[in-house]
Design an enzyme around this catalytic site. Sequence first.
Site, PDB file in Angstrom:
ATOM      1  N   TYR A 184       0.713  -1.282   0.024  1.00  0.00           N
ATOM      2  CA  TYR A 184      -0.482  -0.287  -0.036  1.00  0.00           C
ATOM      3  C   TYR A 184       0.439   1.230  -0.043  1.00  0.00           C
ATOM      4  CZ  TYR A 184      -3.864   2.845   1.242  1.00  0.00           C
ATOM      5  OH  TYR A 184      -4.953   4.325   0.828  1.00  0.00           O
ATOM      6  N   GLU A 191       2.113   6.332  -7.330  1.00  0.00           N
ATOM      7  CA  GLU A 191       1.631   6.988  -7.309  1.00  0.00           C
ATOM      8  C   GLU A 191       1.830   8.631  -7.157  1.00  0.00           C
ATOM      9  OE1 GLU A 191      -2.631   6.297  -5.677  1.00  0.00           O
ATOM     10  OE2 GLU A 191      -2.532   3.695  -5.902  1.00  0.00           O
TER      11      GLU A 191
END
Length: 262
Positions: A184, A191
Amino acid sequence: MASSEDEGGNGGPSEAGEEKETVKKRRRGFLATAWLTFYNIAMTAGWLVLAVAMVRFYMEKGTHKGIYKSIQKTLKFFQTFALLEIFHCIIGIVPTSVIVTGVQVSSRIFMVWLITHSIKPIQNEDSVVLFLVAWTVTEITRYSFYTFNLLNHLPYFIKWARSVFNKACECCMKMLYNFFIILYPVGVVGELLTIYAALPYVKKTGMFSLRLPNKYNVSFDYYYFLLITMASYIPLFPQLYFHMLRQRRKVLHGEVIVEKDD
């Protein structure tokens, strides 16, 4: 922010327990369970294809340059296909919040279509490979977990098959709730770095921006929108991450956690 590990999102069990899961499956019905089984098998296969394609590309070329271009069609198809998960929540065949699922899926769509697809100069950035690897491992594990859980409850499987599915489901569940601890944050970093790499190009070209004067009398600057999007990770990431840590303790260790009301 693309966290897709919310429990029960595609027919997997929630932490409320096996009894609740049984009631939920009775309410869902055979056709819905069969559809969710097909959907999760298809998504597992799709992300496996992506994983194999990325590994094969790197082994043949010896570089990650061009890896996004080689898998972009498959990535776009299966990530866009995930919009069905919002529909699943709306019609009530999965127990996850429509808002939570909508945010998770739309953030992935945003990264795929409005960032990496639209801004070609960033497609060879290291950060793109970073979030692609994190997404791929997460999704293969997640959809496999949901698939085995659903198969285990279809009526035509004999006892020994259910035993196999139970063990596979338990294994996938442990992988899912352990891998996210690393994957995660890795995905989020990928991103953010990708959006950051896109900023100079967006500012120079003015893409997706609407300047005044115009007939709508409205202005929109995509460059500043991306800055706001990056800033939104600061409050959202810790909340989602620690939520998943709490869910991990509930699922893997059976801890009862009382959450305080604000």
